[in-house]
Design a protein around this motif. Structure first.
Motif, PDB file in Angstrom:
ATOM      1  N   PRO A 142      53.865  38.413  35.263  1.00 56.63           N
ATOM      2  CA  PRO A 142      53.557  39.840  35.386  1.00 56.63           C
ATOM      3  C   PRO A 142      52.225  40.058  36.117  1.00 56.63           C
ATOM      4  CG  PRO A 142      53.112  39.108  33.149  1.00 56.63           C
ATOM      5  CD  PRO A 142      53.558  37.897  33.920  1.00 56.63           C
ATOM      6  N   ASP A 143      52.022  41.276  36.541  1.00 57.88           N
ATOM      7  CA  ASP A 143      50.709  41.661  37.070  1.00 57.88           C
ATOM      8  C   ASP A 143      49.783  41.792  35.868  1.00 57.88           C
ATOM      9  OD1 ASP A 143      48.456  42.845  37.991  1.00 57.88           O
ATOM     10  OD2 ASP A 143      49.435  44.568  38.906  1.00 57.88           O
ATOM     11  N   LEU A 144      48.878  40.837  35.738  1.00 55.90           N
ATOM     12  CA  LEU A 144      48.065  40.789  34.520  1.00 55.90           C
ATOM     13  C   LEU A 144      46.858  41.700  34.562  1.00 55.90           C
ATOM     14  CD1 LEU A 144      48.362  36.977  34.051  1.00 55.90           C
ATOM     15  CD2 LEU A 144      49.215  38.693  32.470  1.00 55.90           C
TER      16      LEU A 144
ATOM     17  N   GLY B 209      47.163  45.502  39.649  1.00 49.70           N
ATOM     18  CA  GLY B 209      47.215  45.352  41.102  1.00 49.70           C
ATOM     19  C   GLY B 209      46.943  43.958  41.617  1.00 49.70           C
ATOM     20  N   LEU B 210      47.123  42.956  40.770  1.00 50.89           N
ATOM     21  CA  LEU B 210      46.931  41.585  41.240  1.00 50.89           C
ATOM     22  C   LEU B 210      48.228  41.082  41.867  1.00 50.89           C
ATOM     23  CD1 LEU B 210      45.003  40.209  38.184  1.00 50.89           C
ATOM     24  CD2 LEU B 210      44.073  40.794  40.414  1.00 50.89           C
ATOM     25  N   ALA B 211      48.092  40.232  42.865  1.00 50.50           N
ATOM     26  CA  ALA B 211      49.281  39.760  43.570  1.00 50.50           C
ATOM     27  C   ALA B 211      49.715  38.378  43.104  1.00 50.50           C
ATOM     28  CB  ALA B 211      49.015  39.731  45.068  1.00 50.50           C
ATOM     29  N   GLU B 212      48.803  37.627  42.491  1.00 51.88           N
ATOM     30  CA  GLU B 212      49.154  36.244  42.175  1.00 51.88           C
ATOM     31  C   GLU B 212      48.296  35.724  41.029  1.00 51.88           C
ATOM     32  OE1 GLU B 212      48.187  34.616  45.984  1.00 51.88           O
ATOM     33  OE2 GLU B 212      46.134  34.187  45.395  1.00 51.88           O
ATOM     34  N   GLY B 213      48.678  34.575  40.525  1.00 51.24           N
ATOM     35  CA  GLY B 213      47.912  33.934  39.472  1.00 51.24           C
ATOM     36  C   GLY B 213      48.091  32.433  39.576  1.00 51.24           C
TER      37      GLY B 213
ATOM     38  N   VAL C 217      46.984  31.380  32.428  1.00 48.71           N
ATOM     39  CA  VAL C 217      47.044  31.746  33.842  1.00 48.71           C
ATOM     40  C   VAL C 217      45.700  32.344  34.241  1.00 48.71           C
ATOM     41  CG1 VAL C 217      48.135  33.283  35.515  1.00 48.71           C
ATOM     42  CG2 VAL C 217      49.518  32.204  33.747  1.00 48.71           C
ATOM     43  N   GLU C 218      45.212  31.927  35.386  1.00 50.41           N
ATOM     44  CA  GLU C 218      43.975  32.525  35.869  1.00 50.41           C
ATOM     45  C   GLU C 218      44.277  33.397  37.078  1.00 50.41           C
ATOM     46  OE1 GLU C 218      40.693  29.950  36.826  1.00 50.41           O
ATOM     47  OE2 GLU C 218      39.352  31.680  36.701  1.00 50.41           O
ATOM     48  N   THR C 219      43.778  34.626  37.000  1.00 55.64           N
ATOM     49  CA  THR C 219      43.918  35.533  38.132  1.00 55.64           C
ATOM     50  C   THR C 219      42.531  35.750  38.715  1.00 55.64           C
ATOM     51  OG1 THR C 219      43.506  37.505  36.845  1.00 55.64           O
ATOM     52  CG2 THR C 219      45.769  36.699  36.899  1.00 55.64           C
ATOM     53  N   ALA C 220      42.475  36.615  39.708  1.00 55.34           N
ATOM     54  CA  ALA C 220      41.171  36.916  40.298  1.00 55.34           C
ATOM     55  C   ALA C 220      40.256  37.564  39.269  1.00 55.34           C
ATOM     56  CB  ALA C 220      41.350  37.835  41.495  1.00 55.34           C
ATOM     57  N   LYS C 221      40.847  38.104  38.208  1.00 60.13           N
ATOM     58  CA  LYS C 221      40.025  38.833  37.258  1.00 60.13           C
ATOM     59  C   LYS C 221      39.713  38.053  36.002  1.00 60.13           C
ATOM     60  CE  LYS C 221      41.171  43.514  38.663  1.00 60.13           C
ATOM     61  NZ  LYS C 221      41.882  44.748  38.349  1.00 60.13           N
ATOM     62  N   ALA C 222      40.665  37.303  35.503  1.00 61.93           N
ATOM     63  CA  ALA C 222      40.445  36.673  34.207  1.00 61.93           C
ATOM     64  C   ALA C 222      41.415  35.520  34.004  1.00 61.93           C
ATOM     65  CB  ALA C 222      40.637  37.696  33.085  1.00 61.93           C
ATOM     66  N   ALA C 223      40.998  34.606  33.137  1.00 60.42           N
ATOM     67  CA  ALA C 223      41.920  33.573  32.688  1.00 60.42           C
ATOM     68  C   ALA C 223      42.491  34.034  31.355  1.00 60.42           C
ATOM     69  CB  ALA C 223      41.195  32.249  32.536  1.00 60.42           C
TER      70      ALA C 223
ATOM     71  N   HIS D 249      37.304  44.205  27.265  1.00 59.75           N
ATOM     72  CA  HIS D 249      37.182  45.657  27.438  1.00 59.75           C
ATOM     73  C   HIS D 249      38.571  46.261  27.617  1.00 59.75           C
ATOM     74  CE1 HIS D 249      35.851  49.546  28.850  1.00 59.75           C
ATOM     75  NE2 HIS D 249      36.604  49.396  29.917  1.00 59.75           N
ATOM     76  N   THR D 250      39.310  45.706  28.571  1.00 54.32           N
ATOM     77  CA  THR D 250      40.731  45.982  28.684  1.00 54.32           C
ATOM     78  C   THR D 250      41.377  44.666  29.069  1.00 54.32           C
ATOM     79  OG1 THR D 250      40.829  46.412  31.058  1.00 54.32           O
ATOM     80  CG2 THR D 250      40.285  48.288  29.641  1.00 54.32           C
ATOM     81  N   THR D 251      42.687  44.680  29.186  1.00 53.74           N
ATOM     82  CA  THR D 251      43.375  43.443  29.549  1.00 53.74           C
ATOM     83  C   THR D 251      43.026  42.972  30.954  1.00 53.74           C
ATOM     84  OG1 THR D 251      45.216  44.911  30.024  1.00 53.74           O
ATOM     85  CG2 THR D 251      45.330  43.644  27.993  1.00 53.74           C
ATOM     86  N   SER D 252      42.342  43.787  31.742  1.00 51.43           N
ATOM     87  CA  SER D 252      41.948  43.372  33.088  1.00 51.43           C
ATOM     88  C   SER D 252      40.616  42.640  33.106  1.00 51.43           C
ATOM     89  CB  SER D 252      41.827  44.586  34.003  1.00 51.43           C
ATOM     90  OG  SER D 252      43.064  45.206  34.153  1.00 51.43           O
ATOM     91  N   ASP D 253      40.064  42.391  31.948  1.00 53.90           N
ATOM     92  CA  ASP D 253      38.688  41.920  31.884  1.00 53.90           C
ATOM     93  C   ASP D 253      38.647  40.545  31.212  1.00 53.90           C
ATOM     94  OD1 ASP D 253      35.863  41.855  31.388  1.00 53.90           O
ATOM     95  OD2 ASP D 253      36.249  42.708  29.412  1.00 53.90           O
ATOM     96  N   ASP D 254      37.620  39.768  31.548  1.00 50.52           N
ATOM     97  CA  ASP D 254      37.457  38.442  30.965  1.00 50.52           C
ATOM     98  C   ASP D 254      36.086  38.359  30.309  1.00 50.52           C
ATOM     99  OD1 ASP D 254      37.203  35.824  30.314  1.00 50.52           O
ATOM    100  OD2 ASP D 254      37.711  35.036  32.298  1.00 50.52           O
ATOM    101  N   PRO D 255      36.007  38.608  28.985  1.00 48.45           N
ATOM    102  CA  PRO D 255      34.685  38.691  28.352  1.00 48.45           C
ATOM    103  C   PRO D 255      33.936  37.356  28.328  1.00 48.45           C
ATOM    104  CG  PRO D 255      36.422  38.839  26.706  1.00 48.45           C
ATOM    105  CD  PRO D 255      37.091  38.875  28.045  1.00 48.45           C
TER     106      PRO D 255
END
Lengths: 442, 379
Positions: A10-12, A15-19, A41-47, B277-283
């Motif tokens: 899924p888009d985690l 707006g992410l395209a990949e992981g 899974v690690e994306t550009a934003k978070a693991a 913070h939200t699921t888009s974040d990595d604390p």
């Protein structure tokens, strides 16, 4: 309802395209519960850990650890009713998605690109599975369609390629005129574009367009580097000082180190001694290991040592946290691990933040020195040039000696010329005679 | 830089051994009841058990929503993990006619208002704009814009006062939720000014969860947040945000003051966001593990359970039953999320104006014609 369900990535994060698959927490054949963590899974934003969407038994895993997977691509298949005997389609049915055929007239998805089993697209977006579900527009029930006739490619005034492929080519800076299409009617496919990008590993042969200029979109690491460099160069007043030193004794020390039983097989380079020299000098002049925070100067007791590394994706500066804790041997291991990880493009975001002092090893490119630009938030950076044999006055005589040039840039708001000079001088003293320096200051 | 300036430089390592903050506490992390000179609660045994049930269910539903996001069923989720006591304590202190203005994280307060937890999930799934009637539940829509709801709440509270619904024990009160980061917003400070000078019947409930996404509290304020109220001319109080009893007592008191015409109060519920913070974040990129561990020891649910066990107010059968109830609610929630229908494209135009508009009608018609131009559209 099919018994075996495939779980698409899924888009985690909005707006992410990949992981990237970091770690599988389950294996084929494992029985899993609903919401049991199955994969990191690690994306550009978070693991993040992904919990299982269904309970059942893992029947297939489609992507290995380390692979980068597009959003929407199935990563695991789960048999949701494993007790009901052998399943009909245990074969990974990623192909089942590929069976969705699309009318060519639709022009959104090219043949062979509809399935989940396709090659992941590393740059830009890939065709979403959803694209295959687009409904066709109602066509006018006009005159009977003229017989299908393949146009000769010569009559086109621009290369045949579908809009997404054009977009990809534009994003990647590939000129479609330079490509030979392998698709239907000689059209250019996504693969053609990608191969064009992968082909020229040597920058000498970029595919210039008719204007003999090439536009390379600024993004990713290049964009980040540019922003950091501009931010740093125009906020911190830089001063650079140079020092050329005779490193004969350092080179000998390294040879002796390599012969020690404990050090067998360890990658030992002059950079290791430069790092050690920096650490010893920071201990003597802690202000060098600091950052400018507006009203305060934040001096750090810990040293997170950054090593600038040239990678395929561009310059990155991962750092080793709290190097003061490490023995020389541990430092050597950490440095080689750091560089290996960086070259593989697997440096974690955490490793790239929080640096306090950086060394850039310009010597590996065969140059003597440079004026490095400070990484934002750091007060000093050291450029380490090539070690080469040079005529050098040694005990009153000119002799060939291994010599290197150090270049230290520092933030003049924090570090005065006196402090910067002393710091650089001490690094030089260390490299001229590491044993004595360690005895005196270590 | 002059040499003498070195004295101004500070060393970061080990510098922050901040003393435990002073706050109102009635239940310690170990589950011991303690007394406070000003605040007290007098719950029945059943009410104590009810609070525990609320906390567990709220946490379980939140975990399910996080899992649903990770499974691609929600676009985003703002988890309340760690803040259950702040939300349940304050939510249960509300009276039916009190009005709530939430952020986007008040799932626990929403639950206490009796709103079906499925309601906000439509928003996070992207199939509707929120879904409940604010007037029916006296619970405004989730507000994503940081701090904006404090002004809405202030205006609403001023309206309540103008309607003459304050000044008695049965008066109405308003509560506005926001976080530590929002205290730096102009909106919040304006809300403080207006509610203060107009003596609005409002409680400003700040869940200080220590981080505004990645910015730590020290980047928001140099003084404890609750002390800011003094500068605006109304009382501020800090409460252990992980202590459901203290939060309840402090909030009830502040609401009562508001409904009786004594104006606003700022409550700083001192808590911690255990998750992202939200699921888009990595604390993990901006917090250290030891800090998270220290807060785990102050868990809002464990202390209530310890209290119930020590006081012999509940047995293992009760705890098992609560867990099972929470699980069942989570399963029910999941099933309903997965069954949520995608919205009809034309419904986009339905709730823009209460009574429609010619321009909108024209757009609806055009969009309808466009949709009908596809094969099999059935229009």
């Amino acid at each position: 309802m099919t018994r075996i369900k495939e779980f698409p990535l899924p888009d985690l994060g909005e707006g992410l395209a990949e992981g990237e698959i970091l770690k599988w927490l389950v294996g084929v054949g494992d029985t899993i519960e609903l919401n049991q963590p199955i994969v990191e899974v690690e994306t550009a934003k978070a693991a993040v850990e992904i919990p299982a969407k269904w309970a059942g038994q893992v029947s297939a895993i489609f992507h290995a650890e380390g692979e980068t997977v597009e959003v929407g691509t199935p990563i695991i298949a789960i048999d949701t009713d494993p007790g009901a005997g052998p399943a009909d389609q245990l074969a990974p049915s990623a192909e089942s998605l590929a069976a969705v055929t699309v009318a060519p007239a639709e022009g959104m998805v090219e043949p062979g690109m509809t399935g989940g089993g396709r090659t992941p697209v590393l740059v830009g977006y890939g065709p979403r599975n959803g694209a295959a579900k687009r409904r066709a527009r109602v066509t006018e029930p006009a005159a009977p369609a003229p017989p299908q006739q393949e146009k000769p490619a010569a009559t086109v005034d621009r290369p045949l390629a579908k809009p997404p492929v054009r977009k990809l080519a534009k994003d990647l800076g590939v000129d479609l005129f330079t490509l030979t299409g392998t698709g239907p009617n000689g059209s250019i496919t996504r693969d053609d574009v990608q191969q064009a990008v992968q082909r020229p590993a040597v920058p000498a042969a970029p595919s210039f367009g008719p204007g003999r200029e090439q536009r390379i979109p600024v993004k990713g690491v290049r964009k980040l580097t540019a922003a950091n460099m501009v931010a740093s160069a125009f906020t911190a007043p830089h001063v650079t000082e140079f020092l050329t030193v005779d490193v004969t004794r350092s080179m000998r020390a390294l040879d002796r180190l390599r012969e020690l039983p404990d050090w067998r097989g360890v990658r030992v380079s002059p950079l290791l001694l430069v790092a050690k020299a920096v650490l010893v000098a920071i201990k003597r002049y802690p202000m060098v290991n600091s950052s400018w925070a507006g009203d305060d100067i934040v001096v750090k007791e810990y040293v997170n040592l950054g090593i600038a590394a040239a990678t395929e994706r561009g310059l990155i500066v991962p750092n080793i946290k709290d190097v003061g804790r490490l023995t020389l041997r541990e430092l050597a291991d950490a440095m080689s691990a750091l560089v290996t990880t960086a070259k593989e493009g697997r440096t974690s975001p955490a490793d790239m933040t929080g640096g306090t002092f950086t060394i850039t090893n310009v010597g590996v490119f065969g140059v003597d020195t440079g004026t490095p630009i400070l990484p934002p938030g750091e007060a000093a950076i050291l450029a380490f040039g090539a070690v080469r044999e040079m005529p050098w006055v040694h005990k009153g005589k000119i002799k060939p000696r291994p010599v290197t040039t150090l270049g230290l840039s520092f933030d003049h708001r924090i570090i005065d010329g006196e402090l910067g000079s002393k710091f650089l001088r001490d690094i030089g003293v260390f490299l001229s005679d590491p044993e004595a320096a360690l005895l005196a200051w270590g | 830089m002059a040499k003498g300036d070195v004295a101004r430089a500070r060393t970061t390592r080990g510098a922050k051994s901040a003393p435990a903050p002073e706050f109102v506490q009635l239940l310690t992390p170990e589950g011991e009841r303690v007394d406070h000179p000003t605040y007290a609660v007098d719950f029945t045994d059943e009410e104590y058990r009810g609070l525990y049930r609320d906390l567990v269910v709220v946490r379980r539903l939140d975990a399910e929503a996080t899992a649903l996001q990770r499974q691609g069923e929600l676009g985003l989720w703002a988890s309340l993990l760690g803040q259950e006591a702040a939300q349940v304590g304050s939510g249960r202190a509300l009276r039916v006619h009190d009005m709530v203005f939430p952020t986007y994280r008040e799932h626990g307060v929403l639950y206490c208002r009796g709103i079906d937890p499925i309601m906000p999930l439509g928003l996070f799934r992207g199939v509707d704009q929120g879904g409940w009637d604010p007037n029916q539940f006296k619970f405004s829509m989730y507000t994503i814009v940081i701090g904006a709801q404090t002004l809405h709440a202030t205006g609403y509270a001023m309206g309540v006062a103008k309607d003459g619904k304050v000044g008695s024990p049965d008066g109405e009160a308003v509560i506005a939720y926001f976080g530590d980061g929002a205290t730096s917003q102009g909106d919040v400070n304006e809300a403080f000014v207006w509610s203060s000078v107009f003596n609005a019947p409002i409680v400003f409930f700040c869940q200080n969860n220590q981080y505004a996404i990645s910015e730590p509290l020290e980047r928001q304020t140099r003084v404890p947040l609750f002390q800011r109220a003094a500068g605006f001319g109304f009382p501020g109080v800090r409460v252990d945000g992980n202590d459901v009893l203290a939060v309840y007592a402090v909030t009830r008191d502040a609401l009562d003051n508001a409904r009786q015409g004594q104006g606003p109060t700022l409550i700083e519920a001192y808590t911690y966001r255990m998750g992202a913070h939200t699921t888009s974040d990595d604390p993990t990129r901006y917090r250290i593990a030891s800090e998270v561990e220290a807060w785990q020891a102050k868990d809002p649910i464990k202390r209530v359970r310890a209290f119930l066990e020590k006081q012999k107010l509940a047995d293992s059968a009760f705890f098992d039953a609560v867990d099972e109830e929470a699980r069942a609610q989570a399963v029910h929630l999941r099933e309903r999320v997965l069954a949520m229908p995608d919205p009809q494209p034309l419904s986009l135009f339905d709730h823009v104006y209460a009574e429609g508009s010619p321009l909108l009608d024209e757009q609806r018609e055009q969009f309808g014609a466009y949709l009908a131009s596809f094969e099999g559209s059935g229009h």
